[in-house]
Design a protein around this motif. Structure first.
Motif, PDB file in Angstrom:
ATOM      1  N   GLU A  74       0.866  -1.175   0.000  1.00 11.42           N
ATOM      2  CA  GLU A  74       0.000   0.000   0.000  1.00 11.42           C
ATOM      3  C   GLU A  74       0.899   1.218   0.000  1.00 11.42           C
ATOM      4  O   GLU A  74       1.767   1.346   0.869  1.00 11.42           O
ATOM      5  N   VAL A  75       0.685   2.105  -0.958  1.00  7.34           N
ATOM      6  CA  VAL A  75       1.588   3.243  -1.155  1.00  7.34           C
ATOM      7  C   VAL A  75       0.790   4.540  -1.121  1.00  7.34           C
ATOM      8  O   VAL A  75      -0.226   4.677  -1.812  1.00  7.34           O
ATOM      9  N   GLU A  76       1.242   5.482  -0.330  1.00  7.67           N
ATOM     10  CA  GLU A  76       0.721   6.846  -0.358  1.00  7.67           C
ATOM     11  C   GLU A  76       1.771   7.712  -1.042  1.00  7.67           C
ATOM     12  O   GLU A  76       2.954   7.657  -0.686  1.00  7.67           O
ATOM     13  N   TYR A  77       1.339   8.503  -2.036  1.00 10.57           N
ATOM     14  CA  TYR A  77       2.313   9.256  -2.820  1.00 10.57           C
ATOM     15  C   TYR A  77       1.680  10.529  -3.356  1.00 10.57           C
ATOM     16  O   TYR A  77       0.457  10.727  -3.296  1.00 10.57           O
ATOM     17  N   GLU A  78       2.525  11.401  -3.904  1.00 10.04           N
ATOM     18  CA  GLU A  78       2.055  12.650  -4.507  1.00 10.04           C
ATOM     19  C   GLU A  78       2.998  13.035  -5.636  1.00 10.04           C
ATOM     20  O   GLU A  78       4.112  12.510  -5.744  1.00 10.04           O
ATOM     21  N   PHE A  79       2.523  13.946  -6.476  1.00 15.01           N
ATOM     22  CA  PHE A  79       3.320  14.388  -7.609  1.00 15.01           C
ATOM     23  C   PHE A  79       4.159  15.590  -7.183  1.00 15.01           C
ATOM     24  O   PHE A  79       3.633  16.618  -6.760  1.00 15.01           O
ATOM     25  N   VAL A  80       5.480  15.426  -7.281  1.00 19.02           N
ATOM     26  CA  VAL A  80       6.407  16.485  -6.863  1.00 19.02           C
ATOM     27  C   VAL A  80       7.345  16.776  -8.028  1.00 19.02           C
ATOM     28  O   VAL A  80       8.110  15.896  -8.461  1.00 19.02           O
ATOM     29  N   GLY A  81       7.281  17.999  -8.545  1.00 13.77           N
ATOM     30  CA  GLY A  81       8.152  18.368  -9.662  1.00 13.77           C
ATOM     31  C   GLY A  81       7.744  17.654 -10.928  1.00 13.77           C
ATOM     32  O   GLY A  81       6.730  17.975 -11.551  1.00 13.77           O
ATOM     33  N   THR A  82       8.518  16.641 -11.286  1.00 15.10           N
ATOM     34  CA  THR A  82       8.252  15.910 -12.526  1.00 15.10           C
ATOM     35  C   THR A  82       7.990  14.428 -12.294  1.00 15.10           C
ATOM     36  O   THR A  82       7.962  13.656 -13.248  1.00 15.10           O
ATOM     37  N   ARG A  83       7.811  14.033 -11.033  1.00  8.65           N
ATOM     38  CA  ARG A  83       7.651  12.601 -10.783  1.00  8.65           C
ATOM     39  C   ARG A  83       6.783  12.360  -9.548  1.00  8.65           C
ATOM     40  O   ARG A  83       6.527  13.269  -8.757  1.00  8.65           O
ATOM     41  N   TYR A  84       6.332  11.102  -9.414  1.00  8.34           N
ATOM     42  CA  TYR A  84       5.553  10.693  -8.254  1.00  8.34           C
ATOM     43  C   TYR A  84       6.495  10.241  -7.141  1.00  8.34           C
ATOM     44  O   TYR A  84       7.363   9.385  -7.371  1.00  8.34           O
ATOM     45  N   VAL A  85       6.319  10.823  -5.969  1.00 11.12           N
ATOM     46  CA  VAL A  85       7.210  10.571  -4.835  1.00 11.12           C
ATOM     47  C   VAL A  85       6.424   9.891  -3.720  1.00 11.12           C
ATOM     48  O   VAL A  85       5.310  10.306  -3.378  1.00 11.12           O
ATOM     49  N   ILE A  86       7.017   8.862  -3.141  1.00 12.32           N
ATOM     50  CA  ILE A  86       6.357   8.064  -2.101  1.00 12.32           C
ATOM     51  C   ILE A  86       6.457   8.766  -0.751  1.00 12.32           C
ATOM     52  O   ILE A  86       7.552   9.100  -0.292  1.00 12.32           O
ATOM     53  N   ASP A  87       5.297   8.970  -0.123  1.00 11.89           N
ATOM     54  CA  ASP A  87       5.279   9.476   1.249  1.00 11.89           C
ATOM     55  C   ASP A  87       5.412   8.325   2.244  1.00 11.89           C
ATOM     56  O   ASP A  87       6.166   8.408   3.211  1.00 11.89           O
ATOM     57  N   GLU A  88       4.659   7.251   2.004  1.00 11.79           N
ATOM     58  CA  GLU A  88       4.675   6.100   2.905  1.00 11.79           C
ATOM     59  C   GLU A  88       4.396   4.839   2.118  1.00 11.79           C
ATOM     60  O   GLU A  88       3.588   4.831   1.195  1.00 11.79           O
ATOM     61  N   ILE A  89       5.067   3.760   2.490  1.00 12.80           N
ATOM     62  CA  ILE A  89       4.856   2.466   1.858  1.00 12.80           C
ATOM     63  C   ILE A  89       4.874   1.395   2.931  1.00 12.80           C
ATOM     64  O   ILE A  89       5.707   1.419   3.844  1.00 12.80           O
ATOM     65  N   GLU A  90       3.922   0.478   2.838  1.00 12.86           N
ATOM     66  CA  GLU A  90       3.893  -0.634   3.782  1.00 12.86           C
ATOM     67  C   GLU A  90       3.482  -1.902   3.066  1.00 12.86           C
ATOM     68  O   GLU A  90       2.792  -1.873   2.048  1.00 12.86           O
ATOM     69  N   LEU A  91       3.933  -3.034   3.606  1.00 14.22           N
ATOM     70  CA  LEU A  91       3.614  -4.320   3.050  1.00 14.22           C
ATOM     71  C   LEU A  91       2.164  -4.651   3.380  1.00 14.22           C
ATOM     72  O   LEU A  91       1.742  -4.564   4.536  1.00 14.22           O
ATOM     73  N   GLU A  92       1.408  -4.995   2.370  1.00  8.32           N
ATOM     74  CA  GLU A  92      -0.015  -5.322   2.547  1.00  8.32           C
ATOM     75  C   GLU A  92      -0.151  -6.801   2.825  1.00  8.32           C
ATOM     76  O   GLU A  92       0.490  -7.639   2.189  1.00  8.32           O
ATOM     77  N   GLU A  93      -1.009  -7.132   3.778  1.00  6.27           N
ATOM     78  CA  GLU A  93      -1.293  -8.539   4.043  1.00  6.27           C
ATOM     79  C   GLU A  93      -1.924  -9.135   2.813  1.00  6.27           C
ATOM     80  O   GLU A  93      -2.904  -8.606   2.269  1.00  6.27           O
ATOM     81  N   ASP A  94      -1.389 -10.254   2.342  1.00  7.16           N
ATOM     82  CA  ASP A  94      -1.842 -10.870   1.081  1.00  7.16           C
ATOM     83  C   ASP A  94      -2.771 -12.011   1.404  1.00  7.16           C
ATOM     84  O   ASP A  94      -2.359 -13.038   1.924  1.00  7.16           O
ATOM     85  N   ASP A  95      -4.047 -11.848   1.051  1.00  8.54           N
ATOM     86  CA  ASP A  95      -5.037 -12.887   1.342  1.00  8.54           C
ATOM     87  C   ASP A  95      -4.790 -14.147   0.521  1.00  8.54           C
ATOM     88  O   ASP A  95      -5.335 -15.203   0.827  1.00  8.54           O
TER      89      ASP A  95
END
Length: 500
Positions: free
Chosen positions: A477-498
């Motif tokens: 699961e990734v939270e991100y935003e567009f900064v300058g010319t690219r998408y930058v990750i604010d937070e990333i965590e491993l998602e439980e895989d069903d």
């Protein structure tokens, strides 16, 4: 596109988009997602029989990827007798014929609530698991992110305890229900309901006497009931029935008793059937069968799979669509089995690069493909189409990750919900990592970049890199935003895989 997308059934669904309120214009020979070609079907008859599944659009009505023309009437006694009163997510039975073009002609369209009565919220909406649990007349109902909720929002369910609702869904192996649609009776739609005290319940009979029985914790008095499709002598403990009537105190005074919703899957006048439901008994290699909605489904060497690697993926509870033919013993031999369970999510806005002819748009860099199976909705009762997504609004998208013939990755949408909020420039997606090179991670075809401020939650960067280097495709699961010319990750965590 990948083999499953190139198959006849899927490409016809995309071609069929050209006809209804989700219309995108004419699909060109190269209009598929990811640049893969889409073959134009020949327009021959594909099936004549029954199609049972949730409504995904209107124009007349879309069920299981086919746009059925209708006479605008609906068979049923739950207050819905016109097509205009139907809502996406409601499970219909359509008898008629459907063609290779993705168009069909309906002889009859039938709708029946699964449950109807006051709702008690057992577990409010959980933003992590994206589930909630309610009870209707003592029956437990599971709500998930693919459930269409009208008259309220999933986030505010607990504000509507003891309110009157209708539910359309499927029975799960443990006797609970999975909701495809949950609708609140409001001033705007009260005409779509029967009288204020008319309730509907289904489940297994227990404690049968000469005038009463129990369904779960609900006492039913059937002394004045009219049987439909069975006789009162057929009633016995363990039988699954549907009861309609009214409440007198805590007793449901039955007016009609009929077989439960499994009756909507019985064979009609023709052999062909398409239906959706959760797997109730997993695939057995020894018998070559599994069960859905009470139907034994036979898998052969000719059965095609879409979104599933093979019969071993047919485990309990996953939502699938089956197309096949009835056999003399009531079983169905499957021609195609398709996954209808979302494996990826995307949130953010606005929708950009909307291509009505191809049925595509982008959110947060991810390519989204809309098909006639895609449900597009909002918090109101409005019937939405792809063009309605041009409004600058936040979107929540559930779907299946697909790979085009050129290797590009996109999200085939099952459900798109348009929120009231304006976009805030932040995005969130859940999907599998396809690449991780230096500070770049690719998820759902989007290049996401690690910065010095990126927060790795419950897993380190090195641990994540190790999983990818080992040939795995971890879900994150990734939270991100567009900064300058690219998408930058604010937070990333491993998602439980069903799936694991």
């Amino acid at each position: 596109m990948e083999r499953s997308i190139m198959k006849r059934h899927i490409r016809n669904r995309v071609i069929g988009l050209a006809a209804g309120t989700v219309a995108f214009g004419v699909i060109s020979a190269c209009g598929g997602a990811g640049g893969g070609g889409l073959d134009v079907a020949d327009g021959g008859i594909r099936g004549t029989g029954s199609s049972v599944g949730p409504v995904s659009g209107f124009g007349s009505v879309f069920v299981n990827g086919v746009e059925f023309s209708t006479d605008r009437t609906v068979v049923g006694d739950d207050g819905i007798n016109q097509e205009s009163r139907l809502v996406v997510g409601m499970i219909l039975r359509v008898d008629g014929e459907w063609r290779e073009t993705g168009l069909g002609d309906a002889e009859t369209v039938e709708y029946d609530d699964t449950l109807r009565g006051t709702m008690q919220v057992l577990s409010p909406w959980d933003v992590v698991s994206k589930t909630a649990t309610v009870q209707i007349l003592g029956q437990t109902v599971r709500i998930d992110s693919q459930t269409v909720v009208k008259g309220m929002t999933v986030e505010t369910l607990d504000n509507f305890n003891d309110e009157f609702v209708r539910m359309s869904g499927w029975r799960l192996p443990n006797g609970e229900f999975r909701a495809s649609y949950l609708g609140l009776r409001t001033q705007n739609n009260s005409d779509d309901f029967d009288s204020l005290n008319a309730v509907e319940l289904e489940g297994n009979i227990s404690g049968l006497t000469g005038t009463e029985f129990m369904i779960g914790s609900q006492l039913v008095n059937y002394s004045g009931a009219t049987p439909d499709g069975l006789t009162l002598a057929d009633l016995s403990d363990g039988n699954a029935v549907e009861v309609e009537g009214s409440l007198s105190g805590t007793t449901l005074m039955a007016q009609e008793i009929r077989p439960d919703d499994s009756r909507r899957y019985v064979q009609g006048t023709d052999d062909d059937i398409e239906f959706v439901g959760p797997v109730s008994s997993a695939y057995s290699q020894s018998t070559g069968t599994f069960t859905v909605n009470g139907i034994t489904v036979r898998v052969t060497g000719d059965t095609e799979f879409d979104g599933l690697s093979g019969p071993a993926d047919l485990v309990q509870r996953i939502l699938v669509q089956v197309e096949g033919d009835f056999e003399s013993d009531g079983s169905v031999t499957a021609e195609e089995i398709e996954l209808r369970e979302a494996d990826s999510e995307l949130e953010g806005g606005p929708a950009q690069e909307i291509d009505l002819s191809a049925g595509q748009f982008r959110v947060g860099g991810a390519l989204v493909q809309v098909t006639p199976l895609t449900i597009i909705t909002d918090d109101d009762e409005a019937r939405l189409s792809l063009s309605d997504l041009a409004l600058p609004r936040e979107l929540e998208i559930e779907g299946i990750e697909r790979v085009g013939s050129d290797g590009s990755i996109y999200l085939e949408a099952l459900k798109i919900e348009r929120d009231d909020e304006s976009p805030d420039g932040e995005f969130e997606l859940t999907g599998r990592i396809s690449e991780m090179v230096n500070d770049r991670i690719q998820v759902l075809g989007v290049d996401l970049h690690i910065s010095q401020d990126t927060d790795f939650d419950q897993i380190s960067r090195n641990e994540l890199q190790g999983l990818v280097d080992a040939g795995q495709r971890p879900k994150v699961e990734v939270e991100y935003e567009f900064v300058g010319t690219r998408y930058v990750i604010d937070e990333i965590e491993l998602e439980e895989d069903d799936d694991d």
